[in-house]
Design a protein around this motif. Structure first.
Motif, PDB file in Angstrom:
ATOM      1  N   CYS A  32       0.832  -1.208   0.000  1.00 43.77           N
ATOM      2  CA  CYS A  32       0.000   0.000   0.000  1.00 43.77           C
ATOM      3  C   CYS A  32       0.872   1.265   0.000  1.00 43.77           C
ATOM      4  O   CYS A  32       1.819   1.377   0.781  1.00 43.77           O
ATOM      5  CB  CYS A  32      -0.901  -0.056   1.231  1.00 43.77           C
ATOM      6  N   ILE A  69       1.621   3.129   3.310  1.00 46.50           N
ATOM      7  CA  ILE A  69       2.650   2.524   4.164  1.00 46.50           C
ATOM      8  C   ILE A  69       4.039   2.853   3.620  1.00 46.50           C
ATOM      9  O   ILE A  69       4.932   3.277   4.354  1.00 46.50           O
ATOM     10  CB  ILE A  69       2.460   0.991   4.230  1.00 46.50           C
ATOM     11  N   CYS A 114      -3.553  -3.343   9.779  1.00 46.20           N
ATOM     12  CA  CYS A 114      -3.357  -4.242   8.637  1.00 46.20           C
ATOM     13  C   CYS A 114      -1.935  -4.821   8.677  1.00 46.20           C
ATOM     14  O   CYS A 114      -1.038  -4.262   9.304  1.00 46.20           O
ATOM     15  CB  CYS A 114      -3.598  -3.490   7.340  1.00 46.20           C
ATOM     16  N   LYS A 140       1.148  -2.543   7.616  1.00 45.93           N
ATOM     17  CA  LYS A 140       1.583  -1.554   8.593  1.00 45.93           C
ATOM     18  C   LYS A 140       2.324  -2.227   9.740  1.00 45.93           C
ATOM     19  O   LYS A 140       3.369  -1.770  10.178  1.00 45.93           O
ATOM     20  CB  LYS A 140       0.361  -0.822   9.160  1.00 45.93           C
ATOM     21  N   CYS A 182     -10.395   3.892   1.767  1.00 43.79           N
ATOM     22  CA  CYS A 182      -9.140   4.206   2.456  1.00 43.79           C
ATOM     23  C   CYS A 182      -9.056   5.713   2.774  1.00 43.79           C
ATOM     24  O   CYS A 182      -9.739   6.512   2.151  1.00 43.79           O
ATOM     25  CB  CYS A 182      -7.950   3.809   1.594  1.00 43.79           C
ATOM     26  N   CYS A 185      -4.213  -2.550  -0.789  1.00 40.06           N
ATOM     27  CA  CYS A 185      -4.913  -2.533   0.499  1.00 40.06           C
ATOM     28  C   CYS A 185      -5.935  -3.661   0.470  1.00 40.06           C
ATOM     29  O   CYS A 185      -7.029  -3.515  -0.069  1.00 40.06           O
ATOM     30  CB  CYS A 185      -5.629  -1.209   0.749  1.00 40.06           C
TER      31      CYS A 185
HETATM   32  S1  SF4 Z   1      -5.565  -0.391   5.956  1.00 39.54           S
HETATM   33 FE1  SF4 Z   1      -5.232  -0.276   3.759  1.00 39.54          FE
HETATM   34  S2  SF4 Z   1      -4.932   1.905   3.303  1.00 39.54           S
HETATM   35 FE2  SF4 Z   1      -4.622   1.629   5.510  1.00 39.54          FE
HETATM   36  S3  SF4 Z   1      -2.405   1.318   5.675  1.00 39.54           S
HETATM   37 FE3  SF4 Z   1      -3.356  -0.701   5.586  1.00 39.54          FE
HETATM   38  S4  SF4 Z   1      -3.223  -1.256   3.423  1.00 39.54           S
HETATM   39 FE4  SF4 Z   1      -2.900   0.974   3.544  1.00 39.54          FE
END
Ligand code: SF4
Ligand code: SF4
Lengths: 385, 251
Positions: free
Chosen positions: A79, A82, A109, A112, A250, A338
């Motif tokens: 993503c 990130i 997630c 991250k 998002c 994502c």
């Molecule tokens: S939830 Fe989705 S938009 Fe938010 S950091 Fe994680 S992957 Fe990225």
């Protein structure tokens, strides 16, 4: 206690003026003796920092500038939020990231979570264990104990004591801020709305970067007054025929403004944001009576993000906003890679189909190469409404 | 006097123009878009005027396609999705599904009475588009125009790569492994259609189906689509002009 960072980065001289000014502004806060905490996510309970007299700031980056640097350590297929946030940390290009004395992340997630492990080598990091269920007593208890652990970490790192009364005061102030921002975006329930979706987004997004509570709330109040009196005086920046669009998905801001622009250039108007830049964080008030830690924990745990499973809070809010704002169509913005939002988009599509609300999913990243494709899709969507 | 209208569909590969009067197509014209879409669109427009001996001021123009933004002599600009829907309904009354395979993107549109109900376009990827076919044809040493000659009933090998770049190297290894060009050509068509079917799966395919876009006239694609959808797939001699026709009707 940790030592607070007050010096400018070594690369400072190479920055353009706007960036230099950004750094100098944060340096001023630091020189005044205030500590800075950076966060990445709406689940972070800002009341704790406010109660401790710290300045908190969002570190979610919204530009692709540092993605190539991030990709030296991180995979390409990740993503962009990130990657770019991490990129700003390793390049010292973001004043907030650079000056943050403490960075707080949650187990949201997967991307991250694993990025935080790498970030921990650069920054003083604290991770909150966020459960993925919002309703069982066990997850509520876990989350409450995590809030306590965060409070203790802040007390230790910054050498302060946070009392219940300080927390209550912070809850009250944050509620006021939420109430004002909600009042502001709810102006767009008017037909036609008094502001474009782009302006609404810029106000909501910009409010994350104002650090003085009093100034911030006054500014929002002024914006509300100004918009109202303009509307009463007959100003109509949006056509009454413009199809009313709600954006979900998002978090937005910065480059992803492009999604709002293509919709509004095609003749639609964005009236509401069911995402972390908009209603997700402002919609509800935090309870003020009773144990402040429990209230804070309960309040934040109810946020309807796609990392929760199942995620009924999101659909409750989405359905309610669609009615309240009389929307004609919903556009979901998902960032590339994502997975949680991309997979949940199927549920969103079905949910809206049952309510006869047209739905379009747009996947994008932090580049600008896809503007043509986005505008064709958004344009066709607006034309079909 | 009934209004004369022109629709210009300026896509990434070809710029198509149609002139319509009283619901009849009087002239069509197509040119490779080239590096200057604006100029190409102008040339297409001039040719339509010359073919029908019409003067410019009598005409209303609508532009669509990726190049529409730069076409300054257009009175209206409409997206190709909306235009395809109304153009397809003109070519095949009552059409419910449009499968468009164009140069840079492919799309599947669900329609009713010429109005868009929902649509899907391929993402930033050449697979399932004309560009993919063209690249693959070149890899086998033939032009896109000669590619259909390679297609032979029942001859195909399967291509596992969905990505245009990887497929390119896969074709090289298939040739090296002794597969015939006919077999590989069959595999390429199958791969293009499979990718398009993934889009169709999200929109749903209801009959009647019309195939449009630059590759519509390629019989092999139409047959493969019939095979994979299990429904008859129609084409019209004006299939590649569907977007331009829609634009002219909406001008
Ligand atoms: S939830 Fe989705 S938009 Fe938010 S950091 Fe994680 S992957 Fe990225
Ligand atoms: S979308 Fe989810 S993970 Fe991202 S900031 Fe919002 S709550 Fe946090």
């Amino acid at each position: 206690m940790i030592e607070m960072k007050k010096e400018l980065p070594l690369v400072f001289d190479s920055f353009a003026d706007a960036r230099k000014n950004g750094f100098l502004a944060v340096k001023k806060i630091k020189d005044s003796g205030k500590g800075v905490v950076g966060q990445f996510c709406t689940y972070t309970p800002l009341e704790i920092f406010m109660a401790a007299g710290l300045v908190s700031v969002s570190l979610c980056s919204t530009s692709d500038e540092t993605i190539p640097d991030a990709e030296k350590d991180l995979p390409g297929n990740l993503c962009p939020l990130i990657k770019s946030s991490y990129g700003f940390a390793v390049t010292d290009k973001c004043p907030y990231m650079y000056f943050a004395d403490l960075v707080v992340g949650e187990t949201t997630c997967d991307g991250k979570v694993k990025m935080y492990e790498l970030l921990a080598k650069k920054k003083n990091l604290h991770i909150l264990q966020l459960p993925r269920n919002q309703f069982t007593p066990e997850s509520k208890a876990l989350w409450r104990s995590e809030i306590v652990r965060l409070k203790e970490r802040v007390e230790k790192d910054f050498g302060v004591t946070i009392t219940d009364d300080m927390l209550r005061d912070a809850i009250h102030k944050r509620n006021e801020e939420r109430r004002l921002l909600k009042e502001l975006y709810e102006l767009s329930t008017l037909c036609p709305p008094p502001i474009t979706g782009l302006r609404q987004l810029q106000i909501l997004f910009g409010s994350q970067f104002k650090f003085d509570w009093k100034e911030k709330t006054e500014e929002i109040q002024n914006a509300i007054n100004q918009i109202k009196s303009g509307y009463d005086a007959g100003e109509r920046p949006v056509s009454i025929d413009a199809p009313r669009i709600l954006i979900t998905g998002c978090p937005m801001g910065g480059v992803t403004e492009k999604v709002v622009k293509v919709i509004e250039e095609a003749g639609g108007v964005v009236v509401a944001y069911e995402n972390c830049t908009g209603a997700k964080q402002m919609d509800r008030q935090c309870l003020e009576e009773g144990d402040p830690i429990t209230n804070i924990a309960d309040h934040y745990l109810q946020i309807g993000c796609s990392i929760m499973t199942p995620n009924p809070s999101r659909f409750e809010l989405l359905g309610r906003l669609c009615e309240q704002f009389k929307v004609n169509g919903v556009v979901e913005m998902t960032l590339q890679a994502c997975h949680t939002y991309a997979v949940e988009s199927h549920t969103v599509k079905k949910f809206l189909e049952e309510r006869n609300i047209p739905y379009l999913q747009l996947e994008t990243d932090y580049g600008t190469a896809d503007i043509g494709q986005l505008s064709t899709r958004a344009g066709a969507f607006v034309e079909m409404l | 006097m009934k209004q004369i209208t022109v629709g210009i569909d300026c896509g990434s590969a070809a710029c198509k123009g149609v002139l319509i009067k009283e619901d009849s197509i009087l002239a069509v014209c197509v040119k490779p878009t080239g590096w200057n879409p604006k100029e190409t669109a102008r040339t297409v427009f001039q040719e339509l005027l010359e073919q029908t001996e019409t003067a410019e001021h009598e005409i209303r123009v609508a532009a669509t396609g990726y190049g529409r933004v730069g076409i300054d002599f257009a009175h209206k600009k409409i997206t190709e999705i909306t235009c395809h829907a109304s153009g397809a309904d003109y070519l095949l009354k009552g059409v419910r599904t449009i499968i468009d395979i164009g140069g840079q993107d492919s799309k599947v549109i669900s329609v009713e009475n010429g109005k868009v109900l929902s649509f899907q376009m391929n993402d930033k990827c050449a697979a399932g588009t004309g560009r993919f076919l063209e690249m693959s044809a070149h890899r086998m040493g033939v032009d896109l125009s000669d590619f259909p000659k390679l297609l032979t009933e029942g001859k195909r090998c399967s291509l596992s790569s969905m990505c245009a770049v990887f497929a390119d190297s896969e074709i090289v290894s298939l040739l090296a492994a002794g597969k015939t060009r006919e077999e590989i050509a069959g595999g390429i068509i199958q791969s293009v259609v499979t990718k398009v079917m993934a889009l169709a799966g999200r929109v749903g395919t209801e009959s009647p189906i019309l195939l449009t876009g630059g590759l519509a006239q390629m019989e092999g694609i139409r047959k493969e689509l019939e095979f994979q959808t299990g429904c008859p797939v129609n084409v019209s001699q004006f299939s590649r002009y569907a977007g331009a026709i829609g634009a002219a009707l909406k001008a």
